[in-house]
Design a protein around this motif. Sequence first.
Motif, PDB file in Angstrom:
ATOM      1  N   LEU A 178       7.679   9.663   4.772  1.00  0.00           N
ATOM      2  CA  LEU A 178       7.967  10.311   3.489  1.00  0.00           C
ATOM      3  C   LEU A 178       7.994  11.836   3.563  1.00  0.00           C
ATOM      4  O   LEU A 178       8.982  12.476   3.196  1.00  0.00           O
ATOM      5  N   TRP A 179       6.892  12.440   4.059  1.00  0.00           N
ATOM      6  CA  TRP A 179       6.839  13.913   4.026  1.00  0.00           C
ATOM      7  C   TRP A 179       7.646  14.516   5.172  1.00  0.00           C
ATOM      8  O   TRP A 179       8.087  15.666   5.083  1.00  0.00           O
ATOM      9  N   ALA A 180       7.889  13.754   6.219  1.00  0.00           N
ATOM     10  CA  ALA A 180       8.751  14.250   7.302  1.00  0.00           C
ATOM     11  C   ALA A 180      10.186  14.382   6.788  1.00  0.00           C
ATOM     12  O   ALA A 180      10.847  15.413   6.987  1.00  0.00           O
TER      13      ALA A 180
ATOM     14  N   ALA B  98       0.843  -1.207   0.000  1.00  0.00           N
ATOM     15  CA  ALA B  98       0.000   0.000   0.000  1.00  0.00           C
ATOM     16  C   ALA B  98       0.877   1.255   0.000  1.00  0.00           C
ATOM     17  O   ALA B  98       0.620   2.214  -0.737  1.00  0.00           O
ATOM     18  N   TYR B  99       1.937   1.249   0.819  1.00  0.00           N
ATOM     19  CA  TYR B  99       2.834   2.421   0.829  1.00  0.00           C
ATOM     20  C   TYR B  99       3.594   2.528  -0.499  1.00  0.00           C
ATOM     21  O   TYR B  99       3.839   3.632  -0.996  1.00  0.00           O
ATOM     22  N   ALA B 100       3.941   1.364  -1.080  1.00  0.00           N
ATOM     23  CA  ALA B 100       4.681   1.404  -2.350  1.00  0.00           C
ATOM     24  C   ALA B 100       3.813   2.025  -3.443  1.00  0.00           C
ATOM     25  O   ALA B 100       4.299   2.787  -4.288  1.00  0.00           O
TER      26      ALA B 100
ATOM     27  N   ILE C 128       1.121  14.374   9.753  1.00  0.00           N
ATOM     28  CA  ILE C 128       0.083  13.489  10.308  1.00  0.00           C
ATOM     29  C   ILE C 128      -0.060  12.250   9.430  1.00  0.00           C
ATOM     30  O   ILE C 128      -0.349  12.358   8.244  1.00  0.00           O
ATOM     31  N   GLY C 129       0.176  11.072  10.021  1.00  0.00           N
ATOM     32  CA  GLY C 129       0.107   9.821   9.259  1.00  0.00           C
ATOM     33  C   GLY C 129       1.346   9.683   8.390  1.00  0.00           C
ATOM     34  O   GLY C 129       1.261   9.567   7.174  1.00  0.00           O
ATOM     35  N   THR C 130       2.491   9.654   9.043  1.00  0.00           N
ATOM     36  CA  THR C 130       3.752   9.730   8.286  1.00  0.00           C
ATOM     37  C   THR C 130       4.032   8.466   7.481  1.00  0.00           C
ATOM     38  O   THR C 130       4.737   8.508   6.479  1.00  0.00           O
TER      39      THR C 130
ATOM     40  N   VAL D  19       1.858  11.861  -9.559  1.00  0.00           N
ATOM     41  CA  VAL D  19       0.947  13.016  -9.628  1.00  0.00           C
ATOM     42  C   VAL D  19       0.829  13.602  -8.223  1.00  0.00           C
ATOM     43  O   VAL D  19       1.017  14.799  -7.983  1.00  0.00           O
ATOM     44  N   ARG D  20       0.523  12.738  -7.270  1.00  0.00           N
ATOM     45  CA  ARG D  20       0.398  13.141  -5.868  1.00  0.00           C
ATOM     46  C   ARG D  20       1.733  13.660  -5.325  1.00  0.00           C
ATOM     47  O   ARG D  20       1.823  14.739  -4.735  1.00  0.00           O
ATOM     48  N   ASN D  21       2.797  12.876  -5.544  1.00  0.00           N
ATOM     49  CA  ASN D  21       4.066  13.177  -4.886  1.00  0.00           C
ATOM     50  C   ASN D  21       4.694  14.475  -5.398  1.00  0.00           C
ATOM     51  O   ASN D  21       5.269  15.240  -4.623  1.00  0.00           O
TER      52      ASN D  21
ATOM     53  N   ILE E 204       3.661  11.810  13.134  1.00  0.00           N
ATOM     54  CA  ILE E 204       2.744  10.981  13.927  1.00  0.00           C
ATOM     55  C   ILE E 204       2.261   9.805  13.078  1.00  0.00           C
ATOM     56  O   ILE E 204       1.862   9.992  11.925  1.00  0.00           O
ATOM     57  N   GLU E 205       2.290   8.611  13.648  1.00  0.00           N
ATOM     58  CA  GLU E 205       1.792   7.428  12.928  1.00  0.00           C
ATOM     59  C   GLU E 205       1.086   6.515  13.917  1.00  0.00           C
ATOM     60  O   GLU E 205       1.646   6.141  14.947  1.00  0.00           O
ATOM     61  N   GLU E 206      -0.163   6.130  13.544  1.00  0.00           N
ATOM     62  CA  GLU E 206      -0.966   5.357  14.495  1.00  0.00           C
ATOM     63  C   GLU E 206      -0.743   3.848  14.426  1.00  0.00           C
ATOM     64  O   GLU E 206      -1.087   3.139  15.365  1.00  0.00           O
TER      65      GLU E 206
HETATM   66  C1  LIG Z   1      -2.602   7.496   3.039  1.00  0.00           C
HETATM   67  S1  LIG Z   1      -1.353   7.027   4.171  1.00  0.00           S
HETATM   68  C2  LIG Z   1      -0.105   8.253   3.852  1.00  0.00           C
HETATM   69  C3  LIG Z   1       1.291   7.821   4.219  1.00  0.00           C
HETATM   70  C4  LIG Z   1       2.365   8.850   3.882  1.00  0.00           C
HETATM   71  N1  LIG Z   1       2.195  10.063   4.651  1.00  0.00           N
HETATM   72  C5  LIG Z   1       2.305   9.197   2.417  1.00  0.00           C
HETATM   73  O1  LIG Z   1       1.739  10.240   2.078  1.00  0.00           O
HETATM   74  O2  LIG Z   1       2.775   8.395   1.603  1.00  0.00           O
HETATM   75  C6  LIG Z   1      -2.068   7.533   5.692  1.00  0.00           C
HETATM   76  C7  LIG Z   1      -1.242   7.191   6.913  1.00  0.00           C
HETATM   77  O3  LIG Z   1      -1.784   7.884   8.009  1.00  0.00           O
HETATM   78  C8  LIG Z   1      -1.909   7.027   9.132  1.00  0.00           C
HETATM   79  N2  LIG Z   1      -3.007   7.632   9.905  1.00  0.00           N
HETATM   80  C9  LIG Z   1      -4.282   7.786   9.500  1.00  0.00           C
HETATM   81  N3  LIG Z   1      -4.995   8.464  10.409  1.00  0.00           N
HETATM   82  C10 LIG Z   1      -4.140   8.756  11.424  1.00  0.00           C
HETATM   83  C11 LIG Z   1      -4.287   9.443  12.667  1.00  0.00           C
HETATM   84  N4  LIG Z   1      -5.465   9.972  13.037  1.00  0.00           N
HETATM   85  N5  LIG Z   1      -3.225   9.542  13.483  1.00  0.00           N
HETATM   86  C12 LIG Z   1      -2.026   9.010  13.115  1.00  0.00           C
HETATM   87  N6  LIG Z   1      -1.830   8.344  11.952  1.00  0.00           N
HETATM   88  C13 LIG Z   1      -2.871   8.224  11.109  1.00  0.00           C
HETATM   89  C14 LIG Z   1      -2.156   5.665   8.525  1.00  0.00           C
HETATM   90  O4  LIG Z   1      -1.819   4.600   9.394  1.00  0.00           O
HETATM   91  C15 LIG Z   1      -1.249   5.730   7.301  1.00  0.00           C
HETATM   92  O5  LIG Z   1       0.066   5.344   7.626  1.00  0.00           O
END
Ligand SMILES: C[S@@+](CC[C@H](N)C(=O)[O-])C[C@H]1O[C@@H](n2cnc3c(N)ncnc32)[C@H](O)[C@@H]1O
Length: 374
Positions: free
Chosen positions: A81-83, A44-46, A74-76, A53-55, A97-99
């Motif tokens: 990547l963005w950090a 999924a991350y790959a 938020i959601g790294t 387009v997004r990046n 932050i990553e949940e």
């Molecule tokens: C769509 S991915 C994006 C990953 C990366 N930032 C990127 O853009 O490639 C969303 C990420 O956010 C994390 N995430 C979603 N909601 C979150 C929250 N409320 N707090 C922390 N992490 C969260 C998910 O586990 C996932 O790793």
Amino acid sequence: MSDNLMRLDTPGHDVVVQVADRAESPLGVVIASLGEYPVYDEAAYALMGRDEVRNAAYRAAIAATVEGRTVVDIGTGREALWAVTSARAGARHVYAIEEMPDNAALARRAVAEAGFADRITVLEGSTGTVELPERVEVCISEIIGTIGGSEGAAAVLNGAAERYMLPGAAYIPLRCATTIGAVDLSGIAPEGITAYERDHVRYLEMIFAAMGGPFDVRTCVSGLRCTPYLTDQAEVEHLELTGAATASGSDARTLTVRRDGRLHGLSLGVRLWVDAGQDPIDSTDASTSWFPVWVPVSAEGVPVRAGDRVRVEFGWRPAADGIHPDYRLSGRIERADGVPAAFTWDSPYRGSGFRGDDFHRTLFPAPAPADPAP
Ligand SMILES: C[S@@+](CC[C@H](N)C(=O)[O-])C[C@H]1O[C@@H](n2cnc3c(N)ncnc32)[C@H](O)[C@@H]1O
């Protein structure tokens, strides 16, 4: 069991799914919309890592915004990547932050390998509970779903604005909307949409495990991108991602049929404004990691003529977790040559029903009764 049926590994539930390979039927197979569930794995991350387009839009926005400033990402994700991009662009300090615990641990490793352990702090947990040691100047997030708000962007970013951000903070992205257009499958998937993509079935198992059992997950048709729509497209669910998003709402729109055909369903996409001055990303006319969501209306297709109208009402409100929306789309096809046809699509975050409609009963056939004991 035939090659086209797979029994899922869902302890306590006998679930069989109709499967096909994408190469066999690129437009007739669906995948689960998975971004709203804690099932992010390497693949999924790959997929997101390859989404240029997004990046490209994020890289440009970050380069223009973060130098010398403090940032929350938020959601790294597992690569932070963005950090890391922000640290390279000169951010003073980044809180990432990553949940998902495993992915937070991998993010910490990625940060160390990139040589930024002193300028990036990885915090494991959800934004609902993680606190920052200081308020920051830039908020970066990519929690945009296949339906714009489906990953909880409204609730999460409203909360972040309140608890994490300094007055006058910058936000990447700025806003998003969900698009709706009607689709005629006749020329593109004449057999209809009848199977799950074989390689994606593992995500169904992961979602059912994470959410406590099977339910009718919303589905995406990856092959529907760039497909000519039967109607015009309308935008709904506009979300200001700067702390002012509408966490529940309802939008009424009218779509006009452009040509004679059969209306099989609606396709939902995402429009994302990453930064001021950039064109929005449109997931329905570019190849991105956001796949169009399929809203089934009629397996046979409702006959329509150019000029007919489709009135839709699209509603969203937070599910029981207070973050991820439940969606409802109801519609009425008004036809010059026929009686109106009404339809409703309920797509809760964690529904209680399984095999609740013809579409899902086709995808998940009733399991054959177990053989009697000898
Ligand atoms: C769509 S991915 C994006 C990953 C990366 N930032 C990127 O853009 O490639 C969303 C990420 O956010 C994390 N995430 C979603 N909601 C979150 C929250 N409320 N707090 C922390 N992490 C969260 C998910 O586990 C996932 O790793």
